[in-house]
Design a protein around this motif. Structure first.
Motif, short mmCIF file in Angstrom:
data_model
loop_
_atom_site.label_atom_id
_atom_site.label_comp_id
_atom_site.label_asym_id
_atom_site.label_seq_id
_atom_site.Cartn_x
_atom_site.Cartn_y
_atom_site.Cartn_z
N GLY A 177 0.79 -1.22 0.00
CA GLY A 177 0.00 0.00 0.00
C GLY A 177 0.82 1.27 0.00
O GLY A 177 0.26 2.38 -0.02
N ALA A 178 2.15 1.15 -0.02
CA ALA A 178 3.02 2.32 0.11
C ALA A 178 2.87 3.32 -1.04
O ALA A 178 2.76 4.51 -0.79
N PRO A 179 2.90 2.89 -2.32
CA PRO A 179 2.80 3.88 -3.40
C PRO A 179 1.57 4.77 -3.30
O PRO A 179 1.65 5.98 -3.48
N ALA A 180 0.41 4.17 -2.99
CA ALA A 180 -0.82 4.96 -2.87
C ALA A 180 -0.75 5.89 -1.67
O ALA A 180 -1.20 7.05 -1.74
N ALA A 181 -0.19 5.41 -0.57
CA ALA A 181 -0.07 6.24 0.63
C ALA A 181 0.85 7.42 0.39
O ALA A 181 0.58 8.56 0.84
N ILE A 182 1.95 7.18 -0.31
CA ILE A 182 2.90 8.26 -0.62
C ILE A 182 2.27 9.28 -1.56
O ILE A 182 2.40 10.49 -1.35
N GLN A 183 1.56 8.79 -2.58
CA GLN A 183 0.91 9.69 -3.52
C GLN A 183 -0.10 10.58 -2.80
O GLN A 183 -0.17 11.80 -3.06
N GLY A 184 -0.87 10.00 -1.90
CA GLY A 184 -1.85 10.78 -1.16
C GLY A 184 -1.22 11.80 -0.24
O GLY A 184 -1.73 12.92 -0.09
N ALA A 185 -0.07 11.44 0.35
CA ALA A 185 0.60 12.35 1.27
C ALA A 185 1.24 13.53 0.56
O ALA A 185 1.45 14.59 1.17
N LEU A 186 1.58 13.38 -0.73
CA LEU A 186 2.24 14.44 -1.48
C LEU A 186 1.29 15.25 -2.35
O LEU A 186 1.67 16.29 -2.89
N LYS A 187 0.06 14.81 -2.48
CA LYS A 187 -0.90 15.48 -3.37
C LYS A 187 -1.35 16.81 -2.77
O LYS A 187 -1.80 16.87 -1.63
N PRO A 188 -1.23 17.89 -3.53
CA PRO A 188 -1.67 19.20 -3.02
C PRO A 188 -3.19 19.31 -3.04
O PRO A 188 -3.87 18.56 -3.77
N PRO A 189 -3.77 20.24 -2.30
CA PRO A 189 -5.22 20.44 -2.36
C PRO A 189 -5.62 21.08 -3.70
O PRO A 189 -4.78 21.59 -4.43
N ALA A 190 -6.90 21.04 -4.00
CA ALA A 190 -7.39 21.67 -5.23
C ALA A 190 -7.38 23.19 -5.06
O ALA A 190 -7.81 23.71 -4.03
N GLY A 191 -6.88 23.89 -6.07
CA GLY A 191 -6.84 25.34 -6.03
C GLY A 191 -7.98 25.95 -6.82
O GLY A 191 -8.76 25.26 -7.48
N SER A 192 -8.07 27.26 -6.77
CA SER A 192 -9.14 27.97 -7.46
C SER A 192 -8.74 28.43 -8.85
O SER A 192 -9.53 29.09 -9.53
N LYS A 193 -7.53 28.14 -9.29
CA LYS A 193 -7.00 28.56 -10.60
C LYS A 193 -6.88 30.08 -10.71
O LYS A 193 -6.79 30.62 -11.81
N ALA A 194 -6.88 30.77 -9.59
CA ALA A 194 -6.80 32.23 -9.62
C ALA A 194 -5.39 32.68 -9.98
O ALA A 194 -4.40 32.01 -9.67
N ALA A 195 -5.30 33.85 -10.63
CA ALA A 195 -4.01 34.43 -10.98
C ALA A 195 -3.38 35.06 -9.75
O ALA A 195 -4.06 35.44 -8.79
N LEU A 196 -2.06 35.21 -9.80
CA LEU A 196 -1.34 35.81 -8.68
C LEU A 196 -1.64 37.30 -8.59
O LEU A 196 -1.47 38.04 -9.56
N SER A 197 -2.08 37.73 -7.43
CA SER A 197 -2.38 39.14 -7.21
C SER A 197 -1.11 39.91 -6.88
O SER A 197 -0.21 39.40 -6.22
N GLU A 198 -1.06 41.17 -7.34
CA GLU A 198 0.08 42.02 -7.02
C GLU A 198 -0.02 42.57 -5.61
O GLU A 198 0.91 43.23 -5.13
N GLN A 199 -1.13 42.32 -4.95
CA GLN A 199 -1.34 42.84 -3.59
C GLN A 199 -1.10 41.77 -2.51
O GLN A 199 -1.49 41.97 -1.37
N ILE A 200 -0.49 40.67 -2.91
CA ILE A 200 -0.24 39.58 -1.94
C ILE A 200 0.62 40.11 -0.79
O ILE A 200 1.62 40.78 -0.99
N GLY A 201 0.22 39.77 0.44
CA GLY A 201 1.00 40.16 1.61
C GLY A 201 2.00 39.08 1.98
O GLY A 201 1.68 38.15 2.73
N TRP A 202 3.21 39.16 1.43
CA TRP A 202 4.22 38.12 1.65
C TRP A 202 4.63 38.04 3.11
O TRP A 202 4.88 36.95 3.64
N ARG A 203 4.69 39.19 3.80
CA ARG A 203 5.03 39.18 5.22
C ARG A 203 3.98 38.40 6.01
O ARG A 203 4.31 37.62 6.91
N ALA A 204 2.71 38.62 5.65
CA ALA A 204 1.63 37.92 6.34
C ALA A 204 1.67 36.42 6.09
O ALA A 204 1.39 35.62 6.98
N ILE A 205 2.01 36.03 4.85
CA ILE A 205 2.11 34.60 4.53
C ILE A 205 3.18 33.93 5.37
O ILE A 205 2.96 32.86 5.96
N VAL A 206 4.36 34.55 5.46
CA VAL A 206 5.45 33.98 6.25
C VAL A 206 5.06 33.95 7.73
O VAL A 206 5.33 32.95 8.44
#
Length: 355
Positions: free
Chosen positions: A207-236
């Protein structure tokens, strides 16, 4: 036994040069952080979350020079690596001042050596070839130990063949191979499993390959473009509040239209140099979408995360780096002498018999 011997010889003859390349490049890359040799490479790592937030904001501020990803300084390299499109990039000190830039990986030896070792400078095709070589290497070690057992009473410790004749080289090959067999087995297996994850089932269960794949899979995103107003300090700051004991390792812009900014952090108990504790932020608002704590992963995913640190000697200090250097150099010797004895010395012997 004769079939095993023939397969060992022929596969070795075909892949010998490739093994030499992998062994030498791997031995050099183990010590990569020590020989980069740029200004500020020896600086102590800055761990203050506020300073890291300011650094991230500064490096991401200009859309024209904004990197695709930021790899932060570590305990072994005091430089921040910025990666751009088409192999371009830069090193910066931990205040954000650029130390050096490059427009192609060919301008930085540590980058093209890494690409050579992992992809043979041929992208996904090269990576597949590397994985096949790793799988073949497992056969080499197992069959080599089996073949050596018949001649074990003639074993002699020797780093170099006594003479440059085919019989002496073959004897050296057998005796050197048995000395480094455990290290080669580890190198080949971890290398193969990093390319072909189904190999993980050999040690971690079906069962290892499936478990590894699941552990590395990112969540679904909204396909939104990168905003120029992103608060990088807040993210960190948010990342450090979520994982207060973790080390900030990587900030990456959305890839393939995912709409997610990725932040990777390394928990104190993680061996993986960039960690697997991951946070995802919306590219349009900077809001936290999901977070995954590497400490909460299943045991199979945790075990998989140990393979790369062991393979690349990112754990165990100088002692393990020396061990993996020996593994790489021995592999280079075995691969080089195999090619010589199979394609050159063998033909010369056959020709002499015909005379």
């Amino acid at each position: 036994m004769r079939l095993i011997d023939q397969l060992h010889r022929w596969i070795g003859g075909v892949l010998g040069i490739l093994l030499l390349i992998l062994g030498l490049s791997g031995a050099v890359l183990v010590h990569r952080d020590a020989w980069i040799g740029l200004p500020h490479a020896g600086d102590a790592r800055v761990a203050d979350p506020v300073a890291l937030g300011e650094l991230t904001a500064r490096l991401m501020a200009d859309p024209a020079s904004r990197p695709q990803s930021i790899l932060f300084a570590s305990d072994t390299l005091g430089l921040v690596r910025l990666s751009g499109k088409g192999g371009s990039g830069a090193y910066a000190d931990q205040s954000g001042a650029i130390v050096t830039r490059w427009s192609s990986q060919w301008e930085r030896p540590e980058l093209w050596l890494f690409d050579l070792h992992h992809h043979l400078l041929a992208g996904d095709v090269g990576e597949t070839v590397i994985g096949i070589a790793g799988a073949a290497g497992l056969f080499f070690v197992i069959s080599g130990v089996t073949l050596w057992w018949r001649t074990r009473k003639t074993f002699v410790f020797r780093l170099w063949p006594a003479r440059m004749t085919r019989p002496a080289v073959l004897r050296h090959h057998r005796d050197l191979g048995i000395l480094v067999a455990p290290l080669l087995l580890l190198s080949f297996y971890t290398g193969a499993v990093l390319v072909f994850r189904p190999f993980a089932a050999l040690t971690l269960g079906p069962g290892a390959p499936a478990a590894i794949q699941g552990a590395l899979k990112p969540p679904a995103g909204s396909k939104a473009a990168l905003s120029e107003q992103i608060g990088w300090r807040a993210i960190v700051a948010t990342a450090h509040r979520r994982f207060p004991d973790a080390e900030l390792r990587l900030v990456s812009l959305p890839r393939k239209g995912s709409g997610l900014i990725t932040v990777r952090m390394r928990q104190p108990e993680e061996w993986l140099p960039n960690g697997r504790s991951t946070l995802w932020f919306a590219a349009d608002s900077g809001a936290l979408v999901a977070a995954r704590d590497a400490r909460a992963l299943g045991w199979q995913a945790k075990a998989f995360n140990l393979f790369y640190p062991l393979h690349a000697a990112k754990v165990g200090g100088l002692g393990w780096r020396i061990a993996m250097t020996i593994s790489g150099l021995a592999l280079a010797l075995l691969g080089g002498f195999t090619t010589w004895s199979f394609w050159y010395a063998r033909r010369r012997t056959i020709a002499q018999r015909r005379v």
